[in-house]
Motif scaffolding. Structure first.
Motif, PDB file in Angstrom:
ATOM      1  N   GLU A  45       0.817  -1.225   0.000  1.00  0.00           N
ATOM      2  CA  GLU A  45       0.000   0.000   0.000  1.00  0.00           C
ATOM      3  C   GLU A  45       0.844   1.266   0.000  1.00  0.00           C
ATOM      4  N   ALA A  46       1.998   1.226   0.648  1.00  0.00           N
ATOM      5  CA  ALA A  46       2.852   2.415   0.697  1.00  0.00           C
ATOM      6  C   ALA A  46       3.341   2.807  -0.696  1.00  0.00           C
ATOM      7  N   GLN A  47       3.631   1.818  -1.532  1.00  0.00           N
ATOM      8  CA  GLN A  47       4.115   2.080  -2.889  1.00  0.00           C
ATOM      9  C   GLN A  47       2.999   2.062  -3.934  1.00  0.00           C
ATOM     10  N   GLN A  48       1.736   1.824  -3.481  1.00  0.00           N
ATOM     11  CA  GLN A  48       0.585   1.742  -4.389  1.00  0.00           C
ATOM     12  C   GLN A  48       0.851   0.706  -5.494  1.00  0.00           C
ATOM     13  N   ILE A  80      -8.948  -1.712  -1.109  1.00  0.00           N
ATOM     14  CA  ILE A  80      -7.516  -1.977  -1.147  1.00  0.00           C
ATOM     15  C   ILE A  80      -6.901  -1.006  -2.138  1.00  0.00           C
ATOM     16  N   LEU A  81      -5.893  -0.286  -1.700  1.00  0.00           N
ATOM     17  CA  LEU A  81      -5.188   0.727  -2.488  1.00  0.00           C
ATOM     18  C   LEU A  81      -6.100   1.885  -2.897  1.00  0.00           C
ATOM     19  N   THR A  82      -7.056   2.229  -2.061  1.00  0.00           N
ATOM     20  CA  THR A  82      -7.949   3.349  -2.368  1.00  0.00           C
ATOM     21  C   THR A  82      -7.767   4.520  -1.405  1.00  0.00           C
ATOM     22  N   ASN A  83      -6.774   4.454  -0.526  1.00  0.00           N
ATOM     23  CA  ASN A  83      -6.572   5.502   0.483  1.00  0.00           C
ATOM     24  C   ASN A  83      -7.828   5.725   1.311  1.00  0.00           C
ATOM     25  N   GLN A  84      -8.502   4.625   1.647  1.00  0.00           N
ATOM     26  CA  GLN A  84      -9.703   4.606   2.476  1.00  0.00           C
ATOM     27  C   GLN A  84     -10.903   5.305   1.847  1.00  0.00           C
ATOM     28  N   GLN A  85     -10.873   5.569   0.544  1.00  0.00           N
ATOM     29  CA  GLN A  85     -12.052   6.102  -0.126  1.00  0.00           C
ATOM     30  C   GLN A  85     -13.033   4.951  -0.344  1.00  0.00           C
ATOM     31  N   THR A  86     -14.306   5.277  -0.434  1.00  0.00           N
ATOM     32  CA  THR A  86     -15.265   4.223  -0.721  1.00  0.00           C
ATOM     33  C   THR A  86     -15.204   3.901  -2.210  1.00  0.00           C
ATOM     34  N   ALA A  87     -15.670   2.732  -2.572  1.00  0.00           N
ATOM     35  CA  ALA A  87     -15.624   2.294  -3.971  1.00  0.00           C
ATOM     36  C   ALA A  87     -16.420   3.230  -4.871  1.00  0.00           C
ATOM     37  N   SER A  89     -11.286   3.065 -13.550  1.00  0.00           N
ATOM     38  CA  SER A  89     -10.243   3.715 -14.356  1.00  0.00           C
ATOM     39  C   SER A  89      -9.322   4.559 -13.484  1.00  0.00           C
ATOM     40  N   GLU A  90      -9.898   5.329 -12.578  1.00  0.00           N
ATOM     41  CA  GLU A  90      -9.080   6.142 -11.660  1.00  0.00           C
ATOM     42  C   GLU A  90      -8.225   5.252 -10.765  1.00  0.00           C
ATOM     43  N   TRP A  91      -8.810   4.156 -10.283  1.00  0.00           N
ATOM     44  CA  TRP A  91      -8.080   3.234  -9.417  1.00  0.00           C
ATOM     45  C   TRP A  91      -6.886   2.645 -10.168  1.00  0.00           C
ATOM     46  N   LEU A  92      -7.102   2.264 -11.429  1.00  0.00           N
ATOM     47  CA  LEU A  92      -6.023   1.682 -12.230  1.00  0.00           C
ATOM     48  C   LEU A  92      -4.907   2.681 -12.476  1.00  0.00           C
ATOM     49  N   ILE A  93      -5.245   3.927 -12.733  1.00  0.00           N
ATOM     50  CA  ILE A  93      -4.226   4.940 -12.996  1.00  0.00           C
ATOM     51  C   ILE A  93      -3.408   5.246 -11.746  1.00  0.00           C
ATOM     52  N   GLN A  94      -4.037   5.210 -10.577  1.00  0.00           N
ATOM     53  CA  GLN A  94      -3.347   5.535  -9.326  1.00  0.00           C
ATOM     54  C   GLN A  94      -2.388   4.442  -8.866  1.00  0.00           C
ATOM     55  N   ASN A  95      -2.575   3.230  -9.359  1.00  0.00           N
ATOM     56  CA  ASN A  95      -1.803   2.094  -8.862  1.00  0.00           C
ATOM     57  C   ASN A  95      -0.949   1.481  -9.961  1.00  0.00           C
ATOM     58  N   CYS A  96       0.019   0.721  -9.525  1.00  0.00           N
ATOM     59  CA  CYS A  96       0.950   0.057 -10.430  1.00  0.00           C
ATOM     60  C   CYS A  96       0.848  -1.444 -10.189  1.00  0.00           C
TER      61      CYS A  96
END
Length: 128
Positions: A27-30, A70-77, A83-90
């Motif tokens: 989670e720290a490195q997304q 998971i990997l949402t910085n505690q935002q709700t789904a 698409s935003e989730w995919l761009i924010q994560n690797c």
């Protein structure tokens, strides 16, 4: 020390058989590290455009992870689209024969020399 979460995901592979994918989530490195022997969520090669693209299995898995926050910085789904989730994560895909593909900001590339990409989770690479 960073905390790495490990989990398994089950889905259908290319032969319509149920197969298991191992995940290590940092989670720290997304970042998601995916060990996928059964080719359930691995990128597929699109011969029309001569490039890798994300598979339907990956989109299904990513949507489940997003809804589990998971990997949402505690935002709700509902606050963040897939698409935003995919761009924010690797995501790193570890396949048989020590082939590694990296998905970041909408593109997939194959990593030939692992020493040049410092973000790899060494313990997970050694598992392969």
């Amino acid at each position: 020390m960073e905390k790495i979460y490990q989990m398994e995901y089950k889905g259908l592979n290319l032969f319509d058989e149920i197969s298991t994918v191992e995940l290590a989530i940092d989670e720290a490195q997304q970042t998601i590290h995916i060990f996928d022997v059964g080719q359930v969520v691995s990128p597929i090669f699109n011969f029309d455009v001569s490039a890798y693209e994300l598979s339907d299995g990956f989109y299904q898995m990513a949507d489940i992870l997003r809804h589990k926050r998971i990997l949402t910085n505690q935002q709700t789904a509902s606050d963040i689209t897939l698409s935003e989730w995919l761009i924010q994560n690797c995501a790193y895909f570890y396949s048989p024969k020590q082939r590694i593909k990296k998905y970041a900001q909408g593109s997939i590339l194959e990593i030939i020399d692992r020493t040049k990409d410092l973000g790899l989770f060494d313990g997970y690479v050694q598992k392969i």
